[in-house]
Every structure is written in C-alpha cells, then in structure tokens.
Design a protein around this motif. Structure first.
Motif, PDB file in Angstrom:
ATOM      1  N   ASN A 101      46.302  37.767  25.271  1.00 30.85           N
ATOM      2  CA  ASN A 101      47.255  39.123  25.259  1.00 30.85           C
ATOM      3  C   ASN A 101      46.711  39.989  24.086  1.00 30.85           C
ATOM      4  OD1 ASN A 101      49.010  41.001  26.194  1.00 30.85           O
ATOM      5  ND2 ASN A 101      50.573  40.019  25.005  1.00 30.85           N
TER       6      ASN A 101
ATOM      7  N   HIS B 284      45.677  43.501  26.419  1.00 33.89           N
ATOM      8  CA  HIS B 284      46.838  44.472  26.276  1.00 33.89           C
ATOM      9  C   HIS B 284      46.350  45.972  26.164  1.00 33.89           C
ATOM     10  CE1 HIS B 284      46.841  44.469  21.936  1.00 33.89           C
ATOM     11  NE2 HIS B 284      47.508  45.689  22.082  1.00 33.89           N
TER      12      HIS B 284
ATOM     13  N   TRP C 113      51.079  41.601  30.964  1.00 27.15           N
ATOM     14  CA  TRP C 113      50.484  40.152  30.626  1.00 27.15           C
ATOM     15  C   TRP C 113      51.320  39.464  31.345  1.00 27.15           C
ATOM     16  CZ3 TRP C 113      46.135  38.512  29.167  1.00 27.15           C
ATOM     17  CH2 TRP C 113      45.911  37.347  28.852  1.00 27.15           C
TER      18      TRP C 113
ATOM     19  N   ARG D 259      47.294  34.210  35.586  1.00 23.91           N
ATOM     20  CA  ARG D 259      46.028  34.438  34.669  1.00 23.91           C
ATOM     21  C   ARG D 259      44.957  33.535  35.328  1.00 23.91           C
ATOM     22  NH1 ARG D 259      49.682  34.278  30.027  1.00 23.91           N
ATOM     23  NH2 ARG D 259      48.556  32.631  29.134  1.00 23.91           N
TER      24      ARG D 259
ATOM     25  N   ASP E 183      49.770  34.295  24.089  1.00 24.28           N
ATOM     26  CA  ASP E 183      50.748  35.355  24.523  1.00 24.28           C
ATOM     27  C   ASP E 183      51.154  36.432  23.390  1.00 24.28           C
ATOM     28  OD1 ASP E 183      51.157  34.535  27.007  1.00 24.28           O
ATOM     29  OD2 ASP E 183      52.661  32.974  26.146  1.00 24.28           O
TER      30      ASP E 183
ATOM     31  N   PRO F  62      50.467  39.601  20.771  1.00 27.17           N
ATOM     32  CA  PRO F  62      49.772  40.982  21.274  1.00 27.17           C
ATOM     33  C   PRO F  62      49.138  41.497  20.193  1.00 27.17           C
ATOM     34  CG  PRO F  62      52.297  41.272  20.859  1.00 27.17           C
ATOM     35  CD  PRO F  62      52.086  39.888  20.822  1.00 27.17           C
TER      36      PRO F  62
END
Length: 327
Positions: free
Chosen positions: A108, A112, A118, A124, A250, A252
């Motif tokens: 991410n 992002h 996401w 994914r 995960d 960001p």
C-alpha cells in the motif's frame, strides 16, 4: 554454486549514487544486482525513492557482467502490466539479456499514490496472476487484446524485444501463493529462509512437468567498523521490519511505519540483523538461506553513507567467505 547479489536500495540512496554503487558492486565481484521499486521509503529517515526503471537503464550501461533484477515490481496498481512488459523488454535489450523481471503483489505504501482502493491479499494475488498472464502474452511480441476481471488491454504490442525470453520471478509468502505462482513464472522470490517454501515450490513445479528454478532470497546486514554505530544505523533505517510483511503490506505512509515501529528497540534490531565488522557473523546470518535451498542470495547493506566503504573494504572478503562456506 550459490550466487550472491548486491541490493540497489532505492529507499536509502539517490539515483546517481545507486548507479555508482552498481558499478562498484560488479567490480568487487557480486554475481547479480537487484533493485527495489518504491514510490516511498519505508521511513522518512531513509530519504529517497528514485524511479527504479530509469536507474536500472543507467546501471545497464555502466555494467557488463552482473545480472539485473527488479525485487520486486508490482504490475497491478501504479503500473499497468502492459507498461511493465514494455519496460522489461527495453531493459533486457539495454542489458544484453541480463535482466530478470521480479514481480509481487505490492505494498500500500507505494501503490496508494494512484488513488485506487487497497484490497485484501487474496484480491491482490488475483490481480497479479492476471497481470502476469498479460505480461507473458505481450513478451511474445504478438498483438494482444485482453478483457479480464481486473485489466483491459486493447491491441497492444511490444515492438522492441530481446532475442532471448525474459525470465519472470514471483515473490511468495506461503503455500497459497506457491500454488498460484509456481506454474506461472520461472523463479521463486522470498525474503525468509524457509526450507518448506523451497520444497513445496520445487514439488509443485515438478508435478507440473516444469524445469527446476532459481530460488532468490534477500537479507539485510549493517557492516561497519564500529558495532554500536552499525546497530544505531540499522535501527534508524530498518526498524520498519518489525511488523512483518503481512502488516507492512497494508501500511500507507512512512508516518504509519514510524508509528508501527516505535517500540522496536536497538536490541531487537541487533538480534535480527548482523551488525558490525565481524564478517563471520554475517556469514552465519546468511547460512540459513543456502541451507534452505536458496540458489541466489542478495545482500542489503544498510545506510547510504556506508556503501562505498562496504564495497571498498568488506564486500570482497565477505564474498570470499560466503562462497567458501556455501560450497
């Protein structure tokens, strides 16, 4: 024989410096060089994120022998797979067929930036499977149209192709990804020395009638003449590893990584990353990879300011010790 590589760490060095380090790493005797492909560094202190593909194009011109590899590119959000296929073909030409395309489902932190939501890990991986199919189709040189669940390609064709097929490698993190990607790509990428990964990967390819592949790993080190300073540098730049990849994928922003790593101590880092001048300690830290069956192992030296001294003073003797031990 195990091959040992040098990591061009785009999160901690600028592009001109990376090109210089790449040339030095070839001169000192590394077998291959891998490049991360980030839009952000993990931590603000790392301070860099140049465009990996542009940098690798320059590296291809200042090196003659070392293999080059993305470690890894995500071809599903920030890049469309049709663009990745074109980039890979161009880099293979510029490097005289020294390029391997390493692919993964992404983080991410980097993806992002294009404003897409996401998704969960399973989605994914679905996107990566579809992207690999598109890339493989385009690298045949045929005009390709694709209407899939996640991507569309309209009459695309890669016009400049190398005279040898480009090898593809995929990053895996467990049995599910091994099952999905072992029949799709040529080689395995993993950052943990898990012998079970290697055994399951080899078994899956063997049962599918596919040839034996390379297993490519990576390990961070922080060589330096002062052990305490090396531990401090590793903590400053690499404490982000503490959450593990399932968490890190995960997060960001560098601010999020800073918050997530605030309780990682100097001792935690010293226990996880070999730091200081002892080359034998580094060899012992790398040993689990070849013991697990990895054929290629890339070294990550922490700290931009330490690279030239590492290459000048430590890399040559370290490679001698690693090759003797792994043999």
């Amino acid at each position: 024989m195990t091959k040992f590589g040098y990591t061009l760490m785009t999160e901690q060095s600028g592009p001109r410096e990376l090109v210089r380090y790449a040339q030095g790493a070839e001169d000192v005797g590394f077998d291959f060089e891998v490049s991360s492909d980030h839009y952000f560094p993990w931590l603000t202190e790392m301070g860099h994120a140049p465009h990996a593909w542009t940098m690798l194009g320059a590296v291809a011109q200042v090196t003659q022998r070392v293999e080059l590899m993305t470690y890894v590119t995500c071809p599903t959000f920030r890049y469309h797979p049709a663009i990745v296929a074109q980039q890979a073909a161009t880099l293979a030409l510029l490097s005289d067929n020294r390029f391997t395309l390493g692919l993964g489902s992404g983080e991410n932190l980097n993806e992002h930036v294009v404003g897409a939501p996401w998704p969960m890990a399973s989605v994914r991986q679905e996107r990566l499977i579809e992207a690999i199919e598109i890339i493989k189709a385009l690298l045949t040189g045929e005009q390709t149209t694709w209407v899939g669940e996640h991507f569309r390609v309209d009459s695309a064709k890669v016009w400049d192709l190398p005279d040898q097929p480009i090898a593809l490698a995929a990053a895996v993190s467990g049995d599910s990804s091994i099952t999905k990607f072992s029949p799709l790509v040529d080689h395995l990428i993993a950052v943990e020395p898990e012998g079970e990964f290697v055994q399951n990967w080899d078994a899956a390819r063997s049962s599918a009638g596919l040839p034996e592949s390379r297993k490519i790993g990576q390990i961070p080190i922080c060589w330096g003449p002062d052990k305490d300073r090396a531990v401090e540098r590793a903590h400053e730049l690499f404490r982000w590893f503490g959450g593990g990849w399932h968490v890190n994928a995960d997060l960001p922003t560098p601010v999020a990584f800073d918050a997530a790593s605030q309780f990682v101590t100097l001792d935690d880092v010293a226990d996880a990353i070999p730091c200081g001048p002892d080359l034998d300690e580094i060899v012992e830290a790398v040993r689990p990879f070849w013991a697990a069956g990895f054929t290629d192992i890339a070294i990550v030296q922490a700290g931009d300011e330490s690279q030239e001294q590492f290459l000048a003073e430590a890399a040559g003797p370290l490679l001698e010790k690693l090759r003797a031990a792994s043999a």
